[in-house]
Design a protein around this motif. Structure first.
Motif: not given
Length: 329
Positions: A5, A9, A33, A64, A66-67, A70, A80-81
């Motif tokens: 992960k 990044s 992601k 972030s 992601d949240s 996007i 979607k990652f």
């Protein structure tokens, strides 16, 4: 799992920030992601995909991908990652501050004037201010082809047309060619409006333009200074006297030459004439008073004259003058 992960990044931020940089592009890399976006004070982050603006983020802070990012991108909301996949999105960081730039004419600008057939050669200097105000145009005209853009790039574009604009607005607003500073505000206002039209097509605006000074050739400046001296003294004769006195006191007329002797003689004659004028003006009232005839008035209280008012003979107390018979009381 945590190892992989972190491996995928990315930190999306303005890595090559310079104070004189107008924009910088984060590109040719995948947003993975767990990536984060960092926006610092005075910066806007613009997400671009295939040359189209996806979203503009203006508030400084850490977000972030992601949240926080996007879900707000216009056409990538459904993206979607995957674990091993990412997306390529360009992020354009724009410096939002107002830039201040010094300018100066590299060569004299020849301003048409009847007094000089070849034109009046004038240099000028000052400052101008600009900022980015249209992101769509900026990306379409510049950022789509460049990865960064500097203040010097804008300065080069401005100075390339500045000589023509100076010529245009000095000729239009320079009512007194030998005192252009008095009309500097009107000249600068006209130039600012024209420059704004020049950079508007690149997504920027000129927010200010100032002329700090106009500079003439040394010969012209000497003439302006001499003319101002004439006006301050108000009299050509006095100006000549003052100039000659200054020259003598500075030693420029020393040496016994013919020019020095003539200058000294002229100054002496002028000073003598001034002294004679002052003496004559002072003597004139006294002469007028002395030339007035003496008034012979009888003494108060009926007393007798000591001298005859008619012939001037001395009176010994008689009622009539013994010389001419004039009545004395």
């Amino acid at each position: 799992m945590g190892f992989f992960k972190n491996q995928f990044s990315n930190v999306v931020e303005w890595e090559e920030f310079r104070d004189d940089m107008i924009f910088w592009k984060w590109n040719n890399r995948e947003i993975k992601k767990g990536s984060k976006l960092i926006i610092r004070s005075g910066q806007d982050a613009i997400f671009v995909n295939n040359g189209k603006i996806e979203g503009i983020f203006e508030d400084e802070g850490e977000y972030s991908i992601d949240s926080d990012i996007i879900p707000f991108l216009s056409t990538l909301k459904g993206f979607k990652f995957g674990f091993n996949s990412g997306m390529r999105v360009e992020v354009l960081f724009v410096n939002t501050k107002e830039f201040t730039v010094r300018w100066g004419t590299q060569n004299p600008v020849l301003i048409p004037t009847p007094q000089l057939p070849g034109g009046m050669p004038i240099r000028a200097n000052g400052t101008f201010n600009f900022k980015v105000n249209d992101y769509v145009t900026l990306i379409d005209k510049i950022a789509g082809m460049k990865d960064s853009y500097l203040v010097d790039d804008v300065k080069l574009r401005i100075t390339s047309v500045l000589d023509q604009l100076l010529m245009k607005w000095i000729s239009r607003e320079g009512k007194d060619m030998f005192n252009l500073q008095a009309n500097a505000f009107e000249i600068a206002k006209g130039i600012r409006e024209d420059l704004d039209m020049e950079v508007m097509g690149h997504g920027m605006t000129i927010t200010g333009f100032q002329v700090m000074s106009f500079n003439y050739p040394q010969e012209i400046q000497d003439m302006i200074t001499k003319t101002a001296s004439h006006e301050m003294i108000g009299n050509l004769q006095k100006y000549q006297q003052v100039s000659m006195t200054d020259a003598m006191s500075s030693g420029k007329l020393q040496g016994g030459g013919a020019a020095s002797d003539m200058a000294g003689m002229m100054m002496g004659m002028n000073m003598a004439n001034e002294m004679m004028k002052n003496m004559n003006q002072g003597q004139k009232p006294a002469e007028q008073k002395a030339s007035e005839p003496a008034k012979s008035e009888a003494p108060e209280g009926g007393k007798k004259y000591n001298f005859c008012p008619n012939c001037g003979a001395k009176n010994e107390g008689a009622n009539f003058c013994p010389n001419c018979g004039q009545k004395l009381n």
